[in-house]
Design a protein around this motif. Sequence first.
Motif, PDB file in Angstrom:
ATOM      1  N   THR A 140      -1.422  -0.536  11.639  1.00 49.77           N
ATOM      2  CA  THR A 140      -0.224   0.126  11.276  1.00 49.77           C
ATOM      3  C   THR A 140       0.682  -1.157  12.229  1.00 49.77           C
ATOM      4  O   THR A 140       0.513  -1.404  13.699  1.00 49.77           O
ATOM      5  CB  THR A 140       0.520   1.103  12.203  1.00 49.77           C
ATOM      6  OG1 THR A 140       0.020   1.817  11.106  1.00 49.77           O
ATOM      7  CG2 THR A 140       1.841   1.168  11.643  1.00 49.77           C
ATOM      8  N   GLN A 141       1.853  -2.298  11.963  1.00 50.38           N
ATOM      9  CA  GLN A 141       2.394  -3.009  12.170  1.00 50.38           C
ATOM     10  C   GLN A 141       3.998  -2.580  12.815  1.00 50.38           C
ATOM     11  O   GLN A 141       4.808  -2.916  13.893  1.00 50.38           O
ATOM     12  CB  GLN A 141       2.525  -4.458  11.410  1.00 50.38           C
ATOM     13  CG  GLN A 141       0.798  -4.803  11.606  1.00 50.38           C
ATOM     14  CD  GLN A 141       0.124  -5.168  12.946  1.00 50.38           C
ATOM     15  OE1 GLN A 141       1.292  -5.977  13.878  1.00 50.38           O
ATOM     16  NE2 GLN A 141      -0.821  -5.535  12.972  1.00 50.38           N
ATOM     17  N   MET A 147      -4.465  -0.485   3.267  1.00 52.01           N
ATOM     18  CA  MET A 147      -2.960   0.422   2.670  1.00 52.01           C
ATOM     19  C   MET A 147      -2.321  -1.068   3.223  1.00 52.01           C
ATOM     20  O   MET A 147      -2.570  -1.522   4.206  1.00 52.01           O
ATOM     21  CB  MET A 147      -3.020   1.360   2.867  1.00 52.01           C
ATOM     22  CG  MET A 147      -1.504   1.990   3.384  1.00 52.01           C
ATOM     23  SD  MET A 147      -1.760   3.708   3.955  1.00 52.01           S
ATOM     24  CE  MET A 147      -1.556   3.366   5.748  1.00 52.01           C
ATOM     25  N   SER A 148      -1.256  -1.244   2.370  1.00 42.13           N
ATOM     26  CA  SER A 148      -0.498  -2.304   2.947  1.00 42.13           C
ATOM     27  C   SER A 148       1.551  -1.457   3.518  1.00 42.13           C
ATOM     28  O   SER A 148       2.118  -2.088   4.144  1.00 42.13           O
ATOM     29  CB  SER A 148       0.248  -3.239   2.014  1.00 42.13           C
ATOM     30  OG  SER A 148       0.387  -2.801   0.652  1.00 42.13           O
ATOM     31  N   ALA A 149       1.986  -0.525   2.473  1.00 41.02           N
ATOM     32  CA  ALA A 149       2.502  -0.252   3.178  1.00 41.02           C
ATOM     33  C   ALA A 149       2.532   1.778   2.478  1.00 41.02           C
ATOM     34  O   ALA A 149       1.317   2.094   1.724  1.00 41.02           O
ATOM     35  CB  ALA A 149       4.376  -0.426   2.240  1.00 41.02           C
ATOM     36  N   TYR A 150       3.475   2.173   3.167  1.00 38.80           N
ATOM     37  CA  TYR A 150       3.402   3.930   3.185  1.00 38.80           C
ATOM     38  C   TYR A 150       4.859   4.410   2.769  1.00 38.80           C
ATOM     39  O   TYR A 150       5.771   3.769   4.279  1.00 38.80           O
ATOM     40  CB  TYR A 150       3.016   4.794   3.740  1.00 38.80           C
ATOM     41  CG  TYR A 150       2.770   5.924   4.399  1.00 38.80           C
ATOM     42  CD1 TYR A 150       1.325   6.993   3.594  1.00 38.80           C
ATOM     43  CD2 TYR A 150       3.780   6.978   4.840  1.00 38.80           C
ATOM     44  CE1 TYR A 150       2.168   8.020   3.948  1.00 38.80           C
ATOM     45  CE2 TYR A 150       4.294   7.869   4.411  1.00 38.80           C
ATOM     46  CZ  TYR A 150       2.969   8.737   4.129  1.00 38.80           C
ATOM     47  OH  TYR A 150       3.134  10.318   4.015  1.00 38.80           O
ATOM     48  N   ASP A 169      -0.959  -4.954   7.967  1.00 38.39           N
ATOM     49  CA  ASP A 169      -0.732  -6.141   7.925  1.00 38.39           C
ATOM     50  C   ASP A 169      -2.401  -6.062   7.087  1.00 38.39           C
ATOM     51  O   ASP A 169      -2.592  -5.126   6.540  1.00 38.39           O
ATOM     52  CB  ASP A 169      -1.663  -6.478   9.262  1.00 38.39           C
ATOM     53  CG  ASP A 169      -2.649  -5.660  10.365  1.00 38.39           C
ATOM     54  OD1 ASP A 169      -3.575  -5.247   9.835  1.00 38.39           O
ATOM     55  OD2 ASP A 169      -3.232  -6.180  11.268  1.00 38.39           O
ATOM     56  N   ARG A 170      -2.890  -7.425   6.778  1.00 39.39           N
ATOM     57  CA  ARG A 170      -3.747  -7.529   6.193  1.00 39.39           C
ATOM     58  C   ARG A 170      -4.885  -6.420   6.010  1.00 39.39           C
ATOM     59  O   ARG A 170      -5.812  -6.585   5.461  1.00 39.39           O
ATOM     60  CB  ARG A 170      -4.119  -8.725   5.342  1.00 39.39           C
ATOM     61  CG  ARG A 170      -4.889  -9.070   6.727  1.00 39.39           C
ATOM     62  CD  ARG A 170      -5.503 -10.654   6.129  1.00 39.39           C
ATOM     63  NE  ARG A 170      -3.881 -11.752   6.637  1.00 39.39           N
ATOM     64  CZ  ARG A 170      -4.146 -13.112   5.685  1.00 39.39           C
ATOM     65  NH1 ARG A 170      -5.007 -13.568   5.758  1.00 39.39           N
ATOM     66  NH2 ARG A 170      -3.437 -13.541   5.818  1.00 39.39           N
ATOM     67  N   ALA A 206      -1.698   0.105  -1.799  1.00 37.42           N
ATOM     68  CA  ALA A 206      -2.666  -1.483  -0.486  1.00 37.42           C
ATOM     69  C   ALA A 206      -2.514  -2.741  -1.564  1.00 37.42           C
ATOM     70  O   ALA A 206      -2.322  -2.924  -2.492  1.00 37.42           O
ATOM     71  CB  ALA A 206      -3.777  -0.411  -1.102  1.00 37.42           C
ATOM     72  N   ASN A 207      -3.742  -3.713  -0.759  1.00 37.44           N
ATOM     73  CA  ASN A 207      -4.135  -4.820  -0.970  1.00 37.44           C
ATOM     74  C   ASN A 207      -5.346  -4.398  -2.371  1.00 37.44           C
ATOM     75  O   ASN A 207      -5.521  -4.053  -2.370  1.00 37.44           O
ATOM     76  CB  ASN A 207      -3.875  -6.158   0.353  1.00 37.44           C
ATOM     77  CG  ASN A 207      -4.995  -5.695   0.732  1.00 37.44           C
ATOM     78  OD1 ASN A 207      -5.955  -4.760   0.250  1.00 37.44           O
ATOM     79  ND2 ASN A 207      -4.446  -6.491   2.020  1.00 37.44           N
TER      80      ASN A 207
END
Length: 204
Positions: free
Chosen positions: A196-197, A173-176, A191-192, A167-168
């Motif tokens: 989900t992108q 959440m930033s990545a999984y 994204d920030r 998470a940032n």
Amino acid sequence: MKTRIDPKSLLIGVLSTLLLMSLISAKQGGEDLEDLKVNSLTIQENGFIRILSTAGDNTVVISGEGPGGGTIMLANALGVRSVSLGANREGQGRFVSYNQEGKVSAHLGTGQKGEGFLRTFNTREAPTVYLGASTQGGGQLATYNEVGKETVFLGTGSSGIGFLRTANEYGKMSAYLGTGKSNAGMVLLCDRNGLTQWVEKVDK
């Protein structure tokens, strides 16, 4: 008829009187006993034992009264508590360590549902690391930033799957990286704002 006095009884009476007088005198004079040796010691009615520093501060307190039972508290030379060992309100074991200012720095104990855990804290008593079992019974490791936002989670989800989530600074959440609903591998980027992108799944 003359009354016979038993010399042994007289001697015992005199010695008992002298002993009682010496104890009363020591108590009134504030004198301390240098050494005390016993085979056992029983303290009733939630009493306690204290060890004082030369300045008169508590350095050790063993008490039968606490939130969930007996407690042992250790303090540094300034009388600031450094360690406490005992039971929590649910009667489960806990060990708490404090820094030089008396703030919690680490907590090792048992959760509400009987799970074990270790927590560490910064100088503001905000959590920094959690290591232990989740309420569902799986293991987990979580880290937090200086304001208490979770930054990394590594562990087992509620459905028994393993994953890594980052998470940032705002806790978004930033990545999984882990397991998807189909029990296959999945990678997800956000994204920030935590939206989900990009997603890549293994559907085979």
